[in-house]
Design an enzyme around this catalytic site. Structure first.
Site, short mmCIF file in Angstrom:
data_model
loop_
_atom_site.label_atom_id
_atom_site.label_comp_id
_atom_site.label_asym_id
_atom_site.label_seq_id
_atom_site.Cartn_x
_atom_site.Cartn_y
_atom_site.Cartn_z
CG ASP A 176 -41.30 -14.99 50.39
OD1 ASP A 176 -41.38 -15.03 49.15
OD2 ASP A 176 -42.26 -15.20 51.15
CD GLU A 197 -37.85 -15.20 47.77
OE1 GLU A 197 -38.98 -14.95 47.34
OE2 GLU A 197 -37.57 -16.22 48.43
#
Length: 227
Positions: free
Chosen positions: A44, A116
């Site tokens: 992320d 992610e």
């Protein structure tokens, strides 16, 4: 390495020195304790930095607030879900039996998290430059243009802009609790603004949803305080 994972490497355009990282990136917590949650957390951050850098270069005349809004549109769950489908991740995800039976392999939040996690895995395998390269490759087919700034602000973006307008540090989000069965989890996230000594919490069926709820609660706190 299994043929399906090797094919994923080709789609990512990254050859893993540590194949175990790739396997972990497609492993949901319902399948094993050795899962992709920590990789997702790392990915992320890499994703946001890589997209921020890309937008800074491509949209050189755009002000900060609009850049934040474009970035929010690019890294949202819906965009990552589409990237996951292009990578054929539903065929690769390792899920527990309950999660799999409940349709987890097609669930947008799980697929977005896996994207992610893959970015985080590339970063651990070969460093930031490799992670950034993969991010740029994954977003080649995603439309990036100034008109995206007109999209409606989500709560996290609105909160970020409120703080930036007052030259304050960005909020910190932390998952403080996860409850429920692996295929039907509820996440609780705390949103904290250290400079104001404020904290708000929110829940949701995914980390992203819980962060948005927490940001909404924080905006309400700020509205009440500064009314």
């Amino acid at each position: 390495m299994p043929p399906l994972l090797n094919a994923l490497q080709l789609r990512l355009q990254h050859q893993f020195a540590e194949p175990a990282l790739l396997q972990r990136a497609v492993t949901h917590r319902s399948f094993s304790a050795d899962n992709n949650e920590r990789l997702e957390f790392l990915g992320d951050s890499v994703l946001n930095l890589a997209i921020s850098s890309l937008l800074y270069q491509r949209l050189s005349s755009m002000p900060e607030g609009d850049l934040s809004r474009v970035r929010a549109n690019l890294v949202k769950e819906g965009t990552l879900h589409q990237i996951a489908l292009r990578l054929q991740l539903p065929d690769l995800l390792r899920l527990g039996e309950g999660e799999s039976k409940s349709g987890g392999k097609q669930r947008p939040s799980i697929l977005a998290d896996a994207v992610e996690a893959l970015i985080g895995a590339v970063y651990l395998d070969a460093g930031y430059a490799a992670g950034e390269k993969v991010v740029h490759h994954l977003f080649e087919g995603v439309d990036i243009n100034p008109h995206m700034r007109a999209a409606e602000k989500d709560a996290k973006t609105a909160l970020q802009e409120w703080l930036q307008g007052r030259r304050m540090k960005l909020p910190q989000y932390e998952v403080v609790a996860t409850t429920g069965a692996a295929h039907r989890q509820t996440f609780e996230v705390a949103c904290a603004i250290a400079e104001l000594q404020l904290q708000a919490r929110g829940t949701g069926a995914s980390r992203r949803a819980a962060e948005q709820t927490a940001a909404t609660a924080m905006l309400e706190l700020l509205k009440a305080r500064h009314a």
